[in-house]
Design an enzyme around this catalytic site. Structure first.
Site, PDB file in Angstrom:
ATOM      1  N   SER A  52       0.825  -1.213   0.000  1.00 26.50           N
ATOM      2  CA  SER A  52       0.000   0.000   0.000  1.00 26.50           C
ATOM      3  C   SER A  52       0.854   1.255   0.000  1.00 26.50           C
ATOM      4  O   SER A  52       2.005   1.235   0.431  1.00 26.50           O
ATOM      5  CB  SER A  52      -0.892   0.041   1.242  1.00 26.50           C
ATOM      6  OG  SER A  52      -1.721  -1.085   1.313  1.00 26.50           O
TER       7      SER A  52
HETATM    8  N1  SAH Z   1       0.246  -5.334   4.068  1.00 21.23           N
HETATM    9  C1  SAH Z   1       1.019  -5.616   2.863  1.00 21.23           C
HETATM   10  C2  SAH Z   1       0.272  -5.302   1.583  1.00 21.23           C
HETATM   11  C3  SAH Z   1      -0.953  -6.090   1.451  1.00 21.23           C
HETATM   12  S1  SAH Z   1      -1.480  -6.458  -0.199  1.00 21.23           S
HETATM   13  C4  SAH Z   1       2.349  -4.895   2.865  1.00 21.23           C
HETATM   14  O1  SAH Z   1       2.628  -4.117   3.780  1.00 21.23           O
HETATM   15  O2  SAH Z   1       3.134  -5.122   1.940  1.00 21.23           O
HETATM   16  C5  SAH Z   1      -2.710  -7.618   0.329  1.00 21.23           C
HETATM   17  C6  SAH Z   1      -2.158  -8.986   0.642  1.00 21.23           C
HETATM   18  O3  SAH Z   1      -3.223  -9.766   1.161  1.00 21.23           O
HETATM   19  C7  SAH Z   1      -1.654  -9.723  -0.588  1.00 21.23           C
HETATM   20  O4  SAH Z   1      -0.331 -10.119  -0.407  1.00 21.23           O
HETATM   21  C8  SAH Z   1      -2.602 -10.905  -0.702  1.00 21.23           C
HETATM   22  O5  SAH Z   1      -1.966 -12.075  -1.202  1.00 21.23           O
HETATM   23  C9  SAH Z   1      -3.046 -11.088   0.739  1.00 21.23           C
HETATM   24  N2  SAH Z   1      -4.305 -11.799   0.951  1.00 21.23           N
HETATM   25  C10 SAH Z   1      -5.430 -11.747   0.206  1.00 21.23           C
HETATM   26  N3  SAH Z   1      -6.377 -12.551   0.721  1.00 21.23           N
HETATM   27  C11 SAH Z   1      -5.838 -13.133   1.834  1.00 21.23           C
HETATM   28  C12 SAH Z   1      -6.314 -14.088   2.796  1.00 21.23           C
HETATM   29  N4  SAH Z   1      -7.523 -14.615   2.723  1.00 21.23           N
HETATM   30  N5  SAH Z   1      -5.493 -14.446   3.795  1.00 21.23           N
HETATM   31  C13 SAH Z   1      -4.232 -13.933   3.890  1.00 21.23           C
HETATM   32  N6  SAH Z   1      -3.727 -13.047   3.000  1.00 21.23           N
HETATM   33  C14 SAH Z   1      -4.519 -12.648   1.991  1.00 21.23           C
END
Ligand code: SAH
Length: 199
Positions: A52
């Protein structure tokens, strides 16, 4: 400096701003995007996911109201950057990532930077992490259509969750568990990658 931009956009909590200054964001982005690490924009991290933009990281961190004594659960580890920011403010951070390769890389990055109070797990975060529940704070960084009930259940009484909710239109949502029940409040419109489900 990106912390100054964030401050101009209204994030004033000094602990959050300091944490944003302290975490080396360039270590969490792929080498080819390093030059974008300190711009206030999201950056691709592979597997169709993004880290993000710093403003949103700061906004969610401030909204979460993390204290030194808190155990925090994050769903959506991605690069591990948000987990690192939380780790500077909380006692301990548990974070779950559904893409195993991202989970592995985030764990390696966090270890290389010396974070000892973050635990990364690969898996579907829908079910939370019952072994360590309840959590004082929960942050979700992918957008579900509806807030997963297990996450609400794993929030401590008096606890708070920050989660982007919706598909076509998403709103940052703040959930509080009070003695009289669970309240939800929408704040700003946002755009996150979808919360996916494992098999
Ligand atoms: N917080 C992260 C960015 C998040 S992007 C950072 O600081 O870099 C959102 C992430 O959520 C992605 O990597 C995606 O693979 C993950 N995601 C999506 N659905 C999910 C689920 N059900 N359980 C765990 N992770 C999930």
């Amino acid at each position: 400096m990106v912390a100054d931009q964030i401050q101009r956009r209204g994030i004033t909590d000094p602990r959050v701003l300091q944490a944003m200054r302290d975490v080396p964001r360039h270590r969490f982005v792929p080498a080819e995007f390093e030059r974008l690490a300190y711009a206030d924009r999201p950056v691709p991290i592979g597997h169709e996911q993004t880290i993000s933009q710093p403003y949103i990281v700061a906004y969610m961190t401030a909204a979460l109201g993390v204290e030194r004594t808190h155990a925090v659960l994050e769903i959506g580890t991605g690069s591990g950057y948000q987990a690192a920011v939380l780790a500077r403010l909380a006692r301990v951070v548990y974070t779950i990532e559904i893409v195993p390769e991202l989970a592995r890389r985030a764990a390696a990055t966090l270890k290389a930077l010396g974070y000892t109070n973050v635990q990364v797990r690969a898996g579907d975060g829908y079910a939370g992490w019952p072994a360590y529940a309840p959590f004082d704070r929960i942050m979700v960084t992918a957008a579900p259509d509806e807030i997963p009930q297990p996450l609400i259940d794993q929030l401590r009484a008096g606890g708070r969750m920050v989660v982007p909710v919706g598909s076509a239109e998403q709103w940052m949502t703040i959930v509080e568990k009070t003695p009289s029940g669970v309240t939800e409040r929408r704040t700003i419109p946002v755009r996150f990658v979808p919360f996916t489900r494992g098999k």
